[in-house]
Motif scaffolding. Sequence first.
Motif, PDB file in Angstrom:
ATOM      1  N   TRP A  12       0.840  -1.208   0.000  1.00  0.00           N
ATOM      2  CA  TRP A  12       0.000   0.000   0.000  1.00  0.00           C
ATOM      3  C   TRP A  12       0.870   1.252   0.000  1.00  0.00           C
ATOM      4  O   TRP A  12       0.559   2.238  -0.682  1.00  0.00           O
ATOM      5  N   VAL A  13       1.940   1.252   0.777  1.00  0.00           N
ATOM      6  CA  VAL A  13       2.822   2.415   0.845  1.00  0.00           C
ATOM      7  C   VAL A  13       3.478   2.660  -0.513  1.00  0.00           C
ATOM      8  O   VAL A  13       3.572   3.804  -0.976  1.00  0.00           O
ATOM      9  N   ARG A  14       3.909   1.590  -1.170  1.00  0.00           N
ATOM     10  CA  ARG A  14       4.490   1.752  -2.520  1.00  0.00           C
ATOM     11  C   ARG A  14       3.471   2.350  -3.474  1.00  0.00           C
ATOM     12  O   ARG A  14       3.797   3.225  -4.284  1.00  0.00           O
ATOM     13  N   THR A  15       2.237   1.896  -3.401  1.00  0.00           N
ATOM     14  CA  THR A  15       1.191   2.429  -4.269  1.00  0.00           C
ATOM     15  C   THR A  15       0.959   3.904  -3.986  1.00  0.00           C
ATOM     16  O   THR A  15       0.841   4.716  -4.917  1.00  0.00           O
ATOM     17  N   GLY A  16       0.897   4.257  -2.697  1.00  0.00           N
ATOM     18  CA  GLY A  16       0.700   5.666  -2.341  1.00  0.00           C
ATOM     19  C   GLY A  16       1.852   6.538  -2.804  1.00  0.00           C
ATOM     20  O   GLY A  16       1.642   7.652  -3.304  1.00  0.00           O
ATOM     21  N   LEU A  17       3.073   6.035  -2.643  1.00  0.00           N
ATOM     22  CA  LEU A  17       4.227   6.812  -3.112  1.00  0.00           C
ATOM     23  C   LEU A  17       4.212   6.975  -4.629  1.00  0.00           C
ATOM     24  O   LEU A  17       4.554   8.042  -5.153  1.00  0.00           O
ATOM     25  N   ALA A  18       3.828   5.926  -5.337  1.00  0.00           N
ATOM     26  CA  ALA A  18       3.751   6.023  -6.802  1.00  0.00           C
ATOM     27  C   ALA A  18       2.693   7.047  -7.215  1.00  0.00           C
ATOM     28  O   ALA A  18       2.920   7.846  -8.149  1.00  0.00           O
ATOM     29  N   LEU A  19       1.546   7.043  -6.551  1.00  0.00           N
ATOM     30  CA  LEU A  19       0.513   8.026  -6.861  1.00  0.00           C
ATOM     31  C   LEU A  19       0.994   9.447  -6.590  1.00  0.00           C
ATOM     32  O   LEU A  19       0.757  10.363  -7.392  1.00  0.00           O
ATOM     33  N   MET A  20       1.663   9.639  -5.472  1.00  0.00           N
ATOM     34  CA  MET A  20       2.161  10.978  -5.157  1.00  0.00           C
ATOM     35  C   MET A  20       3.239  11.420  -6.147  1.00  0.00           C
ATOM     36  O   MET A  20       3.252  12.561  -6.592  1.00  0.00           O
ATOM     37  N   GLY A  21       4.140  10.504  -6.497  1.00  0.00           N
ATOM     38  CA  GLY A  21       5.182  10.848  -7.465  1.00  0.00           C
ATOM     39  C   GLY A  21       4.608  11.154  -8.837  1.00  0.00           C
ATOM     40  O   GLY A  21       5.005  12.134  -9.482  1.00  0.00           O
ATOM     41  N   PHE A  22       3.657  10.338  -9.259  1.00  0.00           N
ATOM     42  CA  PHE A  22       3.038  10.579 -10.565  1.00  0.00           C
ATOM     43  C   PHE A  22       2.226  11.867 -10.545  1.00  0.00           C
ATOM     44  O   PHE A  22       2.213  12.617 -11.525  1.00  0.00           O
ATOM     45  N   GLY A  23       1.565  12.148  -9.430  1.00  0.00           N
ATOM     46  CA  GLY A  23       0.829  13.410  -9.306  1.00  0.00           C
ATOM     47  C   GLY A  23       1.756  14.609  -9.397  1.00  0.00           C
ATOM     48  O   GLY A  23       1.426  15.622 -10.024  1.00  0.00           O
ATOM     49  N   PHE A  24       2.920  14.499  -8.797  1.00  0.00           N
ATOM     50  CA  PHE A  24       3.900  15.578  -8.881  1.00  0.00           C
ATOM     51  C   PHE A  24       4.347  15.789 -10.331  1.00  0.00           C
ATOM     52  O   PHE A  24       4.451  16.923 -10.805  1.00  0.00           O
ATOM     53  N   VAL A  25       4.579  14.701 -11.041  1.00  0.00           N
ATOM     54  CA  VAL A  25       5.000  14.799 -12.444  1.00  0.00           C
ATOM     55  C   VAL A  25       3.894  15.440 -13.289  1.00  0.00           C
ATOM     56  O   VAL A  25       4.166  16.308 -14.130  1.00  0.00           O
ATOM     57  N   VAL A  26       2.649  15.030 -13.059  1.00  0.00           N
ATOM     58  CA  VAL A  26       1.534  15.608 -13.823  1.00  0.00           C
ATOM     59  C   VAL A  26       1.413  17.100 -13.544  1.00  0.00           C
ATOM     60  O   VAL A  26       1.231  17.913 -14.465  1.00  0.00           O
ATOM     61  N   ALA A  27       1.512  17.485 -12.289  1.00  0.00           N
ATOM     62  CA  ALA A  27       1.418  18.909 -11.948  1.00  0.00           C
ATOM     63  C   ALA A  27       2.570  19.693 -12.562  1.00  0.00           C
ATOM     64  O   ALA A  27       2.358  20.784 -13.119  1.00  0.00           O
ATOM     65  N   ARG A  28       3.764  19.160 -12.490  1.00  0.00           N
ATOM     66  CA  ARG A  28       4.923  19.867 -13.064  1.00  0.00           C
ATOM     67  C   ARG A  28       4.843  19.897 -14.587  1.00  0.00           C
ATOM     68  O   ARG A  28       5.302  20.841 -15.222  1.00  0.00           O
ATOM     69  N   PHE A  29       4.261  18.845 -15.163  1.00  0.00           N
ATOM     70  CA  PHE A  29       4.115  18.838 -16.625  1.00  0.00           C
ATOM     71  C   PHE A  29       3.177  19.959 -17.069  1.00  0.00           C
ATOM     72  O   PHE A  29       3.424  20.602 -18.091  1.00  0.00           O
ATOM     73  N   GLY A  30       2.126  20.213 -16.311  1.00  0.00           N
ATOM     74  CA  GLY A  30       1.225  21.325 -16.643  1.00  0.00           C
ATOM     75  C   GLY A  30       1.950  22.651 -16.567  1.00  0.00           C
ATOM     76  O   GLY A  30       1.780  23.521 -17.439  1.00  0.00           O
ATOM     77  N   ALA A  31       2.774  22.830 -15.548  1.00  0.00           N
ATOM     78  CA  ALA A  31       3.559  24.066 -15.436  1.00  0.00           C
ATOM     79  C   ALA A  31       4.573  24.146 -16.569  1.00  0.00           C
ATOM     80  O   ALA A  31       4.817  25.231 -17.133  1.00  0.00           O
ATOM     81  N   PHE A  32       5.163  22.998 -16.939  1.00  0.00           N
ATOM     82  CA  PHE A  32       6.116  22.968 -18.050  1.00  0.00           C
ATOM     83  C   PHE A  32       5.420  23.341 -19.366  1.00  0.00           C
ATOM     84  O   PHE A  32       5.956  24.121 -20.157  1.00  0.00           O
ATOM     85  N   MET A  33       4.223  22.811 -19.590  1.00  0.00           N
ATOM     86  CA  MET A  33       3.489  23.126 -20.818  1.00  0.00           C
ATOM     87  C   MET A  33       3.101  24.596 -20.860  1.00  0.00           C
ATOM     88  O   MET A  33       3.131  25.231 -21.918  1.00  0.00           O
TER      89      MET A  33
END
Length: 175
Positions: free
Chosen positions: A68-89
């Motif tokens: 569960w912790v790995r899943t939560g960390l993956a979601l948080m990491g992917f969420g960070f990438v998505v948010a930064r990708f929007g700022a990058f775009m």
Amino acid sequence: MGAHIPRHRTGLRQGPWDGCDGEVSHPAEQLPSPPAPSALPQPLTVVPPRPARDARYDWAAERTLLAWVRTGLALMGFGFVVARFGAFMRALGLTAPGVAPDESHSYASIAAGVLMVALGMATHLVAVRRFLRNHQALSRGEPIDPSPVGPAGLAILAAVLGAGLAVLLGLTLLG
């Protein structure tokens, strides 16, 4: 006739009914009276020992928590990438000549990323709650309750968020 030998010298055991030199005593004279019923010791309740706890169940619960912790960390990491990708775009749209930046897509991407980070944090909270509940049940020797509410709820939220990201991606590529 032969000489009389007392019984205590012959090695024969004397009981309360045997006296020396052939005298017979009455058992009622030498035995104490029986104790009153309240003075008798009460029977002890025997509690069977608890069987030793199988450590494999604890290890399985820990492995589940870590998954569960790995899943939560993956979601948080992917969420960070998505948010930064929007700022990058958004930054890329500002620097590209002749391209009008679309602010709504970048803000939607940032919002989706923040929601994914929040979903990762919720995953951690659900994981800890389930682990502690299962650990307490195992400590008491009770069966664990494999309730599907937490995983199903998080899976539905992830599916809704994924659908929103798919729509956002389609709008970004087509628009």
